[in-house]
Design a protein around this motif. Structure first.
Motif, PDB file in Angstrom:
ATOM      1  N   LEU A  46       0.922  -1.218  -0.046  1.00 36.85           N
ATOM      2  CA  LEU A  46      -0.005  -0.050  -0.134  1.00 36.85           C
ATOM      3  C   LEU A  46       0.780   1.257  -0.076  1.00 36.85           C
ATOM      4  O   LEU A  46       2.122   1.264   0.324  1.00 36.85           O
ATOM      5  CB  LEU A  46      -0.939  -0.081   1.043  1.00 36.85           C
ATOM      6  CG  LEU A  46      -1.784  -1.265   1.266  1.00 36.85           C
ATOM      7  CD1 LEU A  46      -2.785  -1.253   2.502  1.00 36.85           C
ATOM      8  CD2 LEU A  46      -2.689  -1.178  -0.020  1.00 36.85           C
ATOM      9  N   PRO A  47       0.413   2.498  -0.427  1.00 40.53           N
ATOM     10  CA  PRO A  47       1.165   3.489  -0.607  1.00 40.53           C
ATOM     11  C   PRO A  47       1.418   4.137   0.778  1.00 40.53           C
ATOM     12  O   PRO A  47       0.704   4.045   1.800  1.00 40.53           O
ATOM     13  CB  PRO A  47       0.069   4.659  -1.474  1.00 40.53           C
ATOM     14  CG  PRO A  47      -1.395   4.161  -0.984  1.00 40.53           C
ATOM     15  CD  PRO A  47      -0.950   2.587  -0.930  1.00 40.53           C
ATOM     16  N   ASP A  48       2.292   5.008   0.820  1.00 43.04           N
ATOM     17  CA  ASP A  48       2.788   5.981   1.898  1.00 43.04           C
ATOM     18  C   ASP A  48       3.067   5.181   3.108  1.00 43.04           C
ATOM     19  O   ASP A  48       2.609   5.701   4.289  1.00 43.04           O
ATOM     20  CB  ASP A  48       1.663   6.906   2.131  1.00 43.04           C
ATOM     21  CG  ASP A  48       1.703   7.780   1.133  1.00 43.04           C
ATOM     22  OD1 ASP A  48       2.656   8.029   0.259  1.00 43.04           O
ATOM     23  OD2 ASP A  48       0.629   8.835   0.917  1.00 43.04           O
ATOM     24  N   ILE A  49       3.596   4.023   3.088  1.00 41.74           N
ATOM     25  CA  ILE A  49       4.013   3.199   4.406  1.00 41.74           C
ATOM     26  C   ILE A  49       5.323   3.919   4.797  1.00 41.74           C
ATOM     27  O   ILE A  49       6.126   3.994   3.953  1.00 41.74           O
ATOM     28  CB  ILE A  49       3.999   1.832   4.090  1.00 41.74           C
ATOM     29  CG1 ILE A  49       2.652   1.194   4.064  1.00 41.74           C
ATOM     30  CG2 ILE A  49       4.984   1.290   5.273  1.00 41.74           C
ATOM     31  CD1 ILE A  49       2.798  -0.462   3.958  1.00 41.74           C
ATOM     32  N   VAL A  50       5.377   4.343   6.080  1.00 40.20           N
ATOM     33  CA  VAL A  50       6.874   4.773   6.659  1.00 40.20           C
ATOM     34  C   VAL A  50       8.045   3.585   6.965  1.00 40.20           C
ATOM     35  O   VAL A  50       8.851   3.433   6.309  1.00 40.20           O
ATOM     36  CB  VAL A  50       6.689   5.799   7.687  1.00 40.20           C
ATOM     37  CG1 VAL A  50       8.022   5.811   8.428  1.00 40.20           C
ATOM     38  CG2 VAL A  50       5.825   6.782   7.453  1.00 40.20           C
ATOM     39  N   THR A  51       7.209   2.636   7.645  1.00 36.27           N
ATOM     40  CA  THR A  51       7.720   1.314   7.998  1.00 36.27           C
ATOM     41  C   THR A  51       6.904   0.326   8.431  1.00 36.27           C
ATOM     42  O   THR A  51       5.711   0.484   8.758  1.00 36.27           O
ATOM     43  CB  THR A  51       9.108   1.548   8.930  1.00 36.27           C
ATOM     44  OG1 THR A  51       9.896   0.390   9.003  1.00 36.27           O
ATOM     45  CG2 THR A  51       8.503   1.838  10.247  1.00 36.27           C
ATOM     46  N   THR A  52       7.357  -0.978   8.500  1.00 34.70           N
ATOM     47  CA  THR A  52       6.737  -2.039   8.934  1.00 34.70           C
ATOM     48  C   THR A  52       7.493  -2.742  10.087  1.00 34.70           C
ATOM     49  O   THR A  52       8.766  -2.693   9.981  1.00 34.70           O
ATOM     50  CB  THR A  52       6.044  -3.120   7.988  1.00 34.70           C
ATOM     51  OG1 THR A  52       7.209  -3.478   7.429  1.00 34.70           O
ATOM     52  CG2 THR A  52       5.254  -2.411   6.948  1.00 34.70           C
ATOM     53  N   THR A  53       6.928  -3.391  11.028  1.00 35.00           N
ATOM     54  CA  THR A  53       7.678  -4.293  11.810  1.00 35.00           C
ATOM     55  C   THR A  53       6.938  -5.649  11.828  1.00 35.00           C
ATOM     56  O   THR A  53       5.810  -5.961  11.476  1.00 35.00           O
ATOM     57  CB  THR A  53       7.373  -3.625  13.316  1.00 35.00           C
ATOM     58  OG1 THR A  53       6.209  -3.739  13.874  1.00 35.00           O
ATOM     59  CG2 THR A  53       7.908  -2.432  13.451  1.00 35.00           C
ATOM     60  N   THR A  54       7.841  -6.552  12.012  1.00 32.45           N
ATOM     61  CA  THR A  54       7.305  -8.072  12.168  1.00 32.45           C
ATOM     62  C   THR A  54       7.688  -8.788  13.503  1.00 32.45           C
ATOM     63  O   THR A  54       7.822  -8.058  14.630  1.00 32.45           O
ATOM     64  CB  THR A  54       8.049  -8.943  11.201  1.00 32.45           C
ATOM     65  OG1 THR A  54       9.716  -9.053  11.602  1.00 32.45           O
ATOM     66  CG2 THR A  54       8.041  -8.207   9.588  1.00 32.45           C
ATOM     67  N   GLY A  55       7.430  -9.887  13.711  1.00 35.16           N
ATOM     68  CA  GLY A  55       7.864 -10.606  15.261  1.00 35.16           C
ATOM     69  C   GLY A  55       6.252 -10.901  15.570  1.00 35.16           C
ATOM     70  O   GLY A  55       5.288 -11.088  14.891  1.00 35.16           O
ATOM     71  N   PRO A  56       5.897 -11.120  16.973  1.00 37.39           N
ATOM     72  CA  PRO A  56       4.681 -11.370  17.344  1.00 37.39           C
ATOM     73  C   PRO A  56       3.692 -10.569  17.430  1.00 37.39           C
ATOM     74  O   PRO A  56       2.879 -10.777  17.212  1.00 37.39           O
ATOM     75  CB  PRO A  56       4.996 -11.658  18.935  1.00 37.39           C
ATOM     76  CG  PRO A  56       6.615 -11.071  19.109  1.00 37.39           C
ATOM     77  CD  PRO A  56       7.179 -10.951  17.636  1.00 37.39           C
TER      78      PRO A  56
END
Length: 80
Positions: A46-56
């Motif tokens: 999707l547009p305009d994502i700054v960052t993502t995190t993963t994990g639990p």
């Protein structure tokens, strides 16, 4: 800004997200969208994502445009 839906119907989630996006237009900032595992593969494109995190506890951080576009996706749900 954090928007949380305390309901089960998809329309309730959208009705919560769109006013949150409108408030973000006024005050600025970044949305912190906590995600279910199955939502991660949808939001990364999707547009305009700054960052993502993963994990639990996966999450996506993005702009008003991100929140509005995500709210239009079939898999869109806010966490309770």
């Amino acid at each position: 800004m954090r928007a949380v839906a305390f309901c089960n119907r998809p329309v309730d989630h959208v009705v919560t997200a769109l006013p949150a996006a409108a408030v973000m237009n006024v005050i600025g900032g970044v949305v912190n969208a906590k995600l279910r595992e199955d939502q991660v593969r949808v939001v990364v494109f999707l547009p305009d994502i700054v960052t993502t995190t993963t994990g639990p506890w996966p999450a996506a951080y993005g702009s008003t445009e991100f929140l509005r576009v995500w709210a239009q996706q079939l898999s869109f749900r806010l966490l309770k």
